[in-house]
Design an enzyme around this catalytic site. Structure first.
Site, short mmCIF file in Angstrom:
data_model
loop_
_atom_site.label_atom_id
_atom_site.label_comp_id
_atom_site.label_asym_id
_atom_site.label_seq_id
_atom_site.Cartn_x
_atom_site.Cartn_y
_atom_site.Cartn_z
N ARG A 267 0.84 -1.20 0.00
CA ARG A 267 0.00 0.00 0.00
C ARG A 267 0.88 1.26 0.00
NH1 ARG A 267 -4.97 2.21 -1.13
NH2 ARG A 267 -5.43 3.91 0.31
N GLY A 341 -9.37 1.77 6.17
CA GLY A 341 -10.79 1.48 5.91
C GLY A 341 -11.00 0.11 5.29
N GLU A 364 -12.84 -20.59 27.96
CA GLU A 364 -11.90 -21.41 28.74
C GLU A 364 -11.19 -20.58 29.82
OE1 GLU A 364 -10.18 -24.75 26.99
OE2 GLU A 364 -11.46 -24.67 25.22
N1 CAA Z 1 -6.31 -28.89 38.73
C1 CAA Z 1 -6.83 -29.73 39.66
N2 CAA Z 1 -7.58 -29.30 40.71
C2 CAA Z 1 -7.78 -27.97 40.82
C3 CAA Z 1 -7.26 -27.05 39.89
C4 CAA Z 1 -6.50 -27.56 38.80
N3 CAA Z 1 -5.99 -26.75 37.88
N4 CAA Z 1 -7.66 -25.80 40.24
C5 CAA Z 1 -8.37 -25.93 41.36
N5 CAA Z 1 -8.45 -27.25 41.71
C6 CAA Z 1 -9.09 -27.82 42.89
C7 CAA Z 1 -8.56 -27.12 44.16
O1 CAA Z 1 -7.41 -27.76 44.62
C8 CAA Z 1 -9.71 -27.25 45.12
O2 CAA Z 1 -9.71 -28.53 45.68
P1 CAA Z 1 -10.11 -28.77 47.27
O3 CAA Z 1 -11.54 -28.46 47.38
O4 CAA Z 1 -9.78 -30.20 47.50
O5 CAA Z 1 -9.23 -27.82 48.04
C9 CAA Z 1 -10.94 -27.18 44.20
O6 CAA Z 1 -10.49 -27.51 42.88
C10 CAA Z 1 -11.59 -25.82 44.20
O7 CAA Z 1 -10.60 -24.91 43.76
P2 CAA Z 1 -10.74 -23.35 44.06
O8 CAA Z 1 -10.92 -23.13 45.52
O9 CAA Z 1 -9.58 -22.69 43.40
O10 CAA Z 1 -12.12 -22.99 43.34
P3 CAA Z 1 -12.82 -21.61 43.06
O11 CAA Z 1 -14.28 -21.79 43.24
O12 CAA Z 1 -12.12 -20.52 43.78
O13 CAA Z 1 -12.62 -21.42 41.45
C11 CAA Z 1 -11.49 -20.79 39.45
C12 CAA Z 1 -11.42 -21.42 40.84
C13 CAA Z 1 -10.06 -20.79 38.95
C14 CAA Z 1 -12.01 -19.38 39.46
C15 CAA Z 1 -12.39 -21.68 38.56
O14 CAA Z 1 -13.74 -21.59 38.93
C16 CAA Z 1 -12.25 -21.35 37.09
O15 CAA Z 1 -11.30 -21.78 36.44
N6 CAA Z 1 -13.21 -20.60 36.50
C17 CAA Z 1 -13.26 -20.37 35.07
C18 CAA Z 1 -14.09 -21.41 34.39
C19 CAA Z 1 -13.74 -21.60 32.95
O16 CAA Z 1 -12.59 -21.52 32.55
N7 CAA Z 1 -14.75 -21.91 32.16
C20 CAA Z 1 -14.55 -22.24 30.79
C21 CAA Z 1 -15.68 -23.07 30.31
S1 CAA Z 1 -15.25 -24.29 29.15
C22 CAA Z 1 -15.20 -23.55 27.64
O17 CAA Z 1 -15.12 -22.37 27.48
C23 CAA Z 1 -15.14 -24.57 26.56
C24 CAA Z 1 -15.53 -24.16 25.20
O18 CAA Z 1 -16.67 -24.31 24.81
C25 CAA Z 1 -14.49 -23.75 24.23
#
Ligand code: CAA
Length: 380
Positions: A267, A341, A364
């Site tokens: 361009r 544009g 995710e």
């Molecule tokens: N691996 C294994 N276990 C895990 C973990 C991991 N990465 N992260 C947390 N845990 C476990 C914790 O150890 C905990 O275990 P205990 O109860 O035994 O202590 C338990 O899980 C709860 O963990 P948190 O206390 O951290 O949970 P929280 O309620 O505070 O939530 C969060 C954590 C990171 C905010 C979580 O809710 C989260 O990732 N939220 C986002 C959800 C998401 O990414 N959704 C995407 C939907 S799928 C999608 O989009 C697909 C598509 O169609 C393309």
């Protein structure tokens, strides 16, 4: 690790040739028509790209996470809609069955998923459980040898064409994540209902819809992992999913960058190529730097994902997703700006890239959730 191993370079070259010859040419038309890429997904299966981590004994390609992210970036360079379809099947469906499934579940479900006979979806998100994934309200009731599921899921990628669903329901929603169960569901079962496809801003040729479980009877043998440990299955699965979205974002960013460079050279304005202006040069330099940085993080996270330190891997996958998705939005925005544009016109590919990039900071786990996961590792 700065150079890719030989076997990964081979996969990169295979994916690149396929993506540029067979996926890229129809991407704009599919976007316009919102046409699901059935043919491209079928061919991806033939290449072994729909079950990349699945070992050969279950019909898959048995490759590393590094090979997967490198291949996925190439596919998304051509079309992020094809890429997310591939990513969900690999990261969110094959991976948890491989990681948490019984031998019988692996033998029953993985070969068809890995060879493309079946397509998978992942049903976690609900109308009131998005970022707060622990707020699952879909109810599971133990009923003799079965579980009875009722509830609603939204934004489920691949759902309109899926055969298999890794889905979540809660034995006691008051207990939040502590009583969540994961299941392998067959979409043909009575009570598994798929809603109408969503109209989306970008990745329009990928298929997304609502789901509902209406007195869905699930045999106990289809519980995935242990009862009440479904949230851990969900979170561990999303670690891998996030690195897939990082790869998707990199593909979009690289394509936007390449188109911007070509346009900046072609361009002319004020008697010279627009790339001769410092304003454009700085945009190109910033895009290139962010892409390289995000790619290194993504490759690093991929290597961590296959290592033994799961906490480190989770941290790095969130960093990779955060960096690459923000990079994709930055690069698509700058590429559009460089096109002026014309970039705003549907005649130009950067318009689609701009829309496709937008989802990568949302699904995710939003960028805000990635920051929360990362910061917790430092602050507790
Ligand atoms: N691996 C294994 N276990 C895990 C973990 C991991 N990465 N992260 C947390 N845990 C476990 C914790 O150890 C905990 O275990 P205990 O109860 O035994 O202590 C338990 O899980 C709860 O963990 P948190 O206390 O951290 O949970 P929280 O309620 O505070 O939530 C969060 C954590 C990171 C905010 C979580 O809710 C989260 O990732 N939220 C986002 C959800 C998401 O990414 N959704 C995407 C939907 S799928 C999608 O989009 C697909 C598509 O169609 C393309």
């Amino acid at each position: 690790m700065f150079e890719l191993p030989e076997d990964v370079l081979d996969i990169q070259s295979l994916a690149r040739d396929f993506a540029r010859n067979e996926i890229l040419p129809g991407a704009m038309a599919r976007d316009k028509e919102h046409a699901f890429p059935h043919e491209q997904v079928r061919k991806l299966s033939e290449l072994g790209f729909m079950g990349m981590f699945v070992p050969a004994e279950y019909g898959g390609a048995g490759m590393s996470t590094l090979a997967y992210v490198v291949a996925l970036e190439e596919i998304c360079y051509a079309d992020a809609s094809v890429g997310v379809t591939m990513s969900v099947n690999n990261s969110l469906v094959c991976w948890p069955i491989l990681g948490f499934g019984t031998e019988a579940q692996k033998q029953k479900y993985l070969p068809d998923l890995a060879t493309g006979k079946h397509l998978g979806c992942y049903a976690l998100t609900e109308p009131n459980a998005g970022s707060d994934a622990g707020a699952q309200r879909s109810k599971a009731v133990k009923n003799g040898e079965n579980y009875l599921l009722n509830g609603n899921k939204i934004w489920i990628t691949n759902a309109p064409y899926a055969d298999i669903c890794v889905g979540y329901a809660n034995l006691d929603p008051e207990q939040r994540h502590r009583t969540v169960c994961a299941f392998i569901l067959e979409t043909k079962w009575p009570g598994f209902k798929v809603g109408k496809p969503e109209e989306k801003l970008g990745i329009t040729s990928s298929a997304t819809s609502e789901l509902s479980f209406e007195d869905l009877e699930v045999p106990a043998e289809n519980l995935l992992g242990r009862e009440k440990e479904g949230f851990k299955v969900a979170m561990a699965t999303l670690d891998g999913g996030r690195i897939g979205i990082a790869a998707q974002a990199l593909g979009i960013a690289q394509r936007a960058f390449d188109l911007a460079v070509v346009y900046a050279k072609e361009r002319h304005a004020f008697g010279k190529p627009i790339g001769a202006n410092q304003a454009i040069q700085w945009m190109i330099a910033d895009m290139a730097t962010r892409i390289e940085a995000a790619r290194l993080l993504t490759w690093r996270a991929a290597v961590n994902k296959d290592g033994n330190d799961k906490a480190r891997a989770s941290h790095m996958c969130s960093m990779a997703k955060l960096a690459a998705s923000e990079c994709a939005n930055f690069c698509a925005d700058k590429a559009l700006q460089i096109h002026g544009g014309y970039g705003y016109s549907k005649e130009y590919e950067v318009e689609r890239l701009y829309r496709d990039a937008r989802i990568t900071t949302l699904y995710e786990g939003t960028s805000e959730i990635q920051r929360l996961v990362i910061a917790r590792n430092y602050l507790g």
